[in-house]
Motif scaffolding. Structure first.
Motif, PDB file in Angstrom:
ATOM      1  N   UNK A 197      -9.738  -6.804  -0.307  1.00  0.00           N
ATOM      2  CA  UNK A 197     -10.773  -6.529  -1.305  1.00  0.00           C
ATOM      3  C   UNK A 197     -10.200  -5.850  -2.543  1.00  0.00           C
ATOM      4  N   UNK A 198      -8.967  -5.360  -2.451  1.00  0.00           N
ATOM      5  CA  UNK A 198      -8.377  -4.649  -3.581  1.00  0.00           C
ATOM      6  C   UNK A 198      -8.011  -5.579  -4.713  1.00  0.00           C
ATOM      7  N   UNK A 258      -9.963  -6.592  -8.210  1.00  0.00           N
ATOM      8  CA  UNK A 258     -10.131  -5.550  -9.231  1.00  0.00           C
ATOM      9  C   UNK A 258      -8.786  -5.078  -9.766  1.00  0.00           C
ATOM     10  N   UNK A 259      -7.738  -5.173  -8.942  1.00  0.00           N
ATOM     11  CA  UNK A 259      -6.405  -4.811  -9.434  1.00  0.00           C
ATOM     12  C   UNK A 259      -6.006  -5.708 -10.600  1.00  0.00           C
ATOM     13  N   UNK A 269      -8.287  -4.989 -13.700  1.00  0.00           N
ATOM     14  CA  UNK A 269      -8.003  -3.688 -14.305  1.00  0.00           C
ATOM     15  C   UNK A 269      -6.739  -3.737 -15.150  1.00  0.00           C
ATOM     16  N   UNK A 270      -5.714  -4.448 -14.686  1.00  0.00           N
ATOM     17  CA  UNK A 270      -4.479  -4.573 -15.456  1.00  0.00           C
ATOM     18  C   UNK A 270      -4.736  -5.208 -16.804  1.00  0.00           C
ATOM     19  N   UNK A 313       0.945  -7.073 -15.814  1.00  0.00           N
ATOM     20  CA  UNK A 313       0.764  -5.889 -14.973  1.00  0.00           C
ATOM     21  C   UNK A 313      -0.256  -6.155 -13.878  1.00  0.00           C
ATOM     22  N   UNK A 368       1.326  -8.204 -11.302  1.00  0.00           N
ATOM     23  CA  UNK A 368       2.296  -7.354 -10.614  1.00  0.00           C
ATOM     24  C   UNK A 368       1.589  -6.456  -9.593  1.00  0.00           C
ATOM     25  N   UNK A 369       0.408  -5.932  -9.997  1.00  0.00           N
ATOM     26  CA  UNK A 369      -0.399  -5.123  -9.069  1.00  0.00           C
ATOM     27  C   UNK A 369      -0.725  -5.918  -7.807  1.00  0.00           C
TER      28      UNK A 369
END
Lengths: 121, 240
Positions: free
Chosen positions: A44-45, A48-49, A52-53, A85, A88-89
């Motif tokens: 679930x991360x 949004x990761x 957000x980047x 980014x 990359x996250x």
């Protein structure tokens, strides 16, 4: 014989306790690995990761543009950096969740595919 | 049909003004207080006997304690014990906030971006201070990926910095978006129950299923927030 066995040797009590504790710690680690929630949670991360980047990158570009008066350019550059980014996250969180063996093969695959792409281009 | 977004409205219960700043007690503050009281009550009352053979309630409190304790042990390692209080508090506060939102007529304060962002900002600032206290200026080596050639650094360092700065946003948006989307979806589907008369049974069954899913999401999002806090603390302690 029985006389020698009866008093428990207190000298090595510390060592025996330590051995028993580490044994239990090992067992706990084995158990925790097959928990199902730890699979779904990190999944679930990633969405949004990624977002957000991109958002933070675009915002930094926009703010720098307003400050330096270089209207569209820094925003474009930082938008792309932000996208990088974000990816990359996601890549990093995927690496954390999957096992070591899986990341090794994943690493090779990732390194192969971009080099193949550049060769074709 | 009722407005599906009306449930997120912040309503003033006791108006308060201090020095021109509005610090009124709202329904959001009410449910935050309830979450704190609920979490404290759950733990304190559950552990009141301290029985060697725990009853049902005490087992539940021990289970939550062990859950976070094991999570810290797995992600940070033995030196993570020091951060147990803040991590456990965060988990219980978010969990109770999410679960109170599942109670009918309840208010979900975790569906407000400012609430989740405040928590994420506390984590972000705290972790950054921790990293500086632990490593000093050596902290900046965090932005140079290990094993990368030096000529790549001008490209990689901005990417790493953006990636680091995106943490609080990602952390807050995830919790807020999940809670808000889930509750809006529930209200929208529930709105169909009355407008479809007899066939309203179908959306009603759907609402029941989505409510179960939402309870899972409520737990999972509290878990994910806690897990990421642990991972950030680990990064701050170890730098890579």
């Amino acid at each position: 014989m029985t006389r020698d066995d009866r008093p428990p040797p207190l000298e090595d009590l510390d060592a025996r306790l330590k051995a028993a504790r580490s044994c239990q710690a090992d067992k706990r680690d084995d158990k925790s690995e097959d928990r199902k929630t730890s699979e779904l949670g990190p999944a679930l991360r990633m969405g949004s990761d990624l977002v957000a980047g991109v958002a933070v990158g675009a915002f930094i570009g926009w703010a720098l543009d307003r400050w330096l008066g270089t209207q569209p350019w820094l925003m474009i550059v930082f938008f792309l950096l932000g996208a990088a980014a974000g990816f990359y996250n996601v890549y990093r969180s995927a690496k954390q969740t999957t096992g070591v063996a899986a990341t090794d093969s994943g690493d090779n695959g990732d390194q192969d595919s971009p080099s193949d792409g550049t060769k074709k281009e | 049909m009722a407005d599906p977004l009306a449930q997120f409205e912040v309503k003033t219960i006791i108006p308060l003004q201090v020095g021109g700043i509005d610090i009124s007690f709202t329904n959001s503050s009410l449910f935050m207080s309830l979450a704190v009281l609920g979490a404290s009550g759950f733990l304190v009352l559950g552990a009141r006997y301290g029985a060697a053979v725990p009853g049902r309630w005490q087992s539940m409190t021990e289970l939550t304690y062990e859950f976070i304790s094991n999570l810290i042990k797995e992600t940070i390692g033995p030196e993570g014990r020091r951060y147990f209080p803040i991590i456990f508090t965060l988990f219980m506060f978010i969990l109770f906030g999410n679960m109170l939102g599942m109670v009918p007529y309840g208010y979900t304060f975790t569906s407000q971006i400012i609430v989740t962002f405040a928590m994420a900002a506390v984590v972000f600032v705290g972790v950054t201070i921790l990293a500086f206290a632990k490593h000093g200026l050596h902290f900046f080596s965090f932005f140079t990926p290990p094993g990368s050639p030096v000529w790549m650094w001008p490209l990689l360092i901005p990417i790493e910095i953006i990636s680091y700065l995106s943490r609080p946003l990602s952390l807050s948006v995830r919790l807020f978006a999940n809670m808000m989307a889930g509750h809006t979806l529930l209200k929208v589907i529930a709105g169909f129950v009355f407008s479809l008369s007899v066939f309203g049974v179908v959306p009603l069954a759907f609402v029941v299923a989505v409510t179960a899913l939402e309870i899972l999401i409520a737990f999972l999002q509290a878990y994910v927030f806690t897990l990421l806090t642990c991972l950030y603390i680990k990064d701050a302690l170890e730098l890579h």
